[in-house]
Design an enzyme around this catalytic site. Sequence first.
Site, mmCIF file in Angstrom:
data_model
loop_
_atom_site.group_PDB
_atom_site.id
_atom_site.type_symbol
_atom_site.label_atom_id
_atom_site.label_comp_id
_atom_site.label_asym_id
_atom_site.label_seq_id
_atom_site.Cartn_x
_atom_site.Cartn_y
_atom_site.Cartn_z
ATOM 1 C CG HIS A 7 -9.542 -4.464 -1.824
ATOM 2 N ND1 HIS A 7 -10.537 -4.248 -0.902
ATOM 3 C CD2 HIS A 7 -8.404 -4.662 -1.108
ATOM 4 C CE1 HIS A 7 -10.032 -4.308 0.316
ATOM 5 N NE2 HIS A 7 -8.735 -4.564 0.221
ATOM 6 C CG HIS B 234 -1.870 -1.085 1.338
ATOM 7 N ND1 HIS B 234 -3.231 -0.877 1.212
ATOM 8 C CD2 HIS B 234 -1.713 -2.419 1.548
ATOM 9 C CE1 HIS B 234 -3.866 -2.034 1.346
ATOM 10 N NE2 HIS B 234 -2.956 -2.985 1.550
ATOM 11 C CE LYS C 115 -5.964 -6.594 -3.849
ATOM 12 N NZ LYS C 115 -5.355 -5.732 -2.808
ATOM 13 C CG HIS D 270 -9.008 -8.103 -0.113
ATOM 14 N ND1 HIS D 270 -8.330 -7.494 0.915
ATOM 15 C CD2 HIS D 270 -10.248 -8.361 0.383
ATOM 16 C CE1 HIS D 270 -9.109 -7.388 1.970
ATOM 17 N NE2 HIS D 270 -10.286 -7.910 1.662
ATOM 18 C CG HIS E 122 -10.342 -3.064 5.716
ATOM 19 N ND1 HIS E 122 -10.271 -3.117 4.344
ATOM 20 C CD2 HIS E 122 -9.392 -3.919 6.174
ATOM 21 C CE1 HIS E 122 -9.343 -3.985 3.987
ATOM 22 N NE2 HIS E 122 -8.790 -4.474 5.082
#
Length: 567
Positions: A219, A136, A217, A246, A320
């Site tokens: 997610h 990240h 990605k 993810h 999150h």
Amino acid sequence: MAHISRTAYANMFGPTTGDRLRLADTELFLEVEKDFTTYGEEVKFGGGKVIRDGMGQSQVVNSECVDVVITNALILDHWGIVKADIGIKDGRIFGIGKAGNPDVQPNVDIVVGPATEVVAGEGKIITAGGVDTHIHFICPQQAEEGLTSGVTTFIGGGTGPVAGTNATTVTPGIWNIHRMLEAVDDLPINVGLFGKGCVSKPEALREQIEAGAMGLKIHEDWGATPAAIHNCLNVADEMDIQIAIHSDTLNEGGFYEETVKAIGDRVIHVFHTEGAGGGHAPDVIKSVGEPNILPASTNPTMPYTINTVDEHLDMLMVCHHLDPSIPEDVAFAESRIRRETIAAEDILHDMGAISVMSSDSQAMGRVGEVIIRTWQCANKMKLQRGILEGDNEHNDNERIKRYVAKYTINPAIAHGISHEVGSVEKGKLADLVLWNPAFFGVKPALVMKSGLVAYAPMGDINAAIPTPQPVHYRPMFACYGKAKFKSSMIFLSQASIEAGVPEKLNLQSQIGEVKGCRNISKKSMIHNSYTPNIELDSQTYEVKADGVPLVCEPATELPMAQRYFLF
């Protein structure tokens, strides 16, 4: 014939075939498998030593000798544990073998000349720089932390300390990708960026890849739906990039089975396969058994200790963007933290069923602890599971090769950059890490980028010699001026290179082309290709591999920890 004792030889030239070394303060021992140097003809620099004019140094011009030689190095890599000299030319590994002066020495295949600098590898272990595929990009200072731990390549996404980046490794859209490419161009570390893959139509994906994303990605925080997964993989197959995922913790867009169906037989890189970092609760760990899934771990759950579970809940709430005063947010967080799957993760790594280790930097994981956590897990597993098949009471070579591959060659293969980085092999970037065995995996002695030292422990700058306290890591010449551009690489998709992105953005770093991402599978993961049948009890969370329960105790004490760090 002259003779020398093994002890005297090791003290002078480092260990040779049959010698054993302990890795840091672990219970892991390597044994040297082969020595490429020639006894009696070893080269070494220093007063009264061999690398002098007319002796170990030849008379050749610059083009006929290497720029740098690492003498008597003990190479630890997925392909072997060997003693050799390493030659570096134009920032790449020129050769692994016997260095010296061919005019007066036999068996020389790495020529030392007036243009050659010497790095003393005697008594040092040399590994490839680590490849961290779960970054990240929350702050640029991560590069320093990663480099000083032995990691030389960052792959991930983000734009800084904002909500989207705190939660996901995504650099979304053309403008963000271009600004981040311009920013990381100035970092002395190799970088590749993920675009946002959570889109159900292809156009927005193609334009990100053409803008410079090396991969995409998916997610759950952006929506990991079957439609997005299917679409994203279609574009990946079309443009030869890797997809990282993810998956959907809450199972809102579909259950694990729907995700597997959307993936089909196409290759995909599944992040934090255990599940505490996110993914279908509670059964994302079953993806370890899929032949086309490249499973990875992030380091917060590695290895399983008495403190692992307690620290995770608060970390997850922060990362999150969850509110502890909202019951649904707390329930979401608690659904991801399971002692049973965390314990099973260690064993799956030891079996070679989970192929990659990464950090999840500042988003539950620690950017400077990928390498430490990998070897702590290897040590824990040796103590709990005993000698690995192929090893013996004298050495742990097979286990060592398995674990080093998790943060070097396998992540490089997964993302189509193994032709440039990921191992100590001829032709690859000379991104090398030198370790004193007592500090192996903890504190590097030197970190080299493209053959030039990037970071090293350095003492008082006003001292008469380099070693007086205070000694701490400092940036070296590979981090300064125009040299940092020649010492680092930005990985781009083939489409963006063809579109002229490096020229449009005036990128000065070396450019690496991503390729070969779609024709790989779990079988491509070196020493880590085991694909067991995974069963998970959804009520008790018990994990079985090929019918065998995966159960281990949490560690109460770890190596490579308090003995090396005050804080």
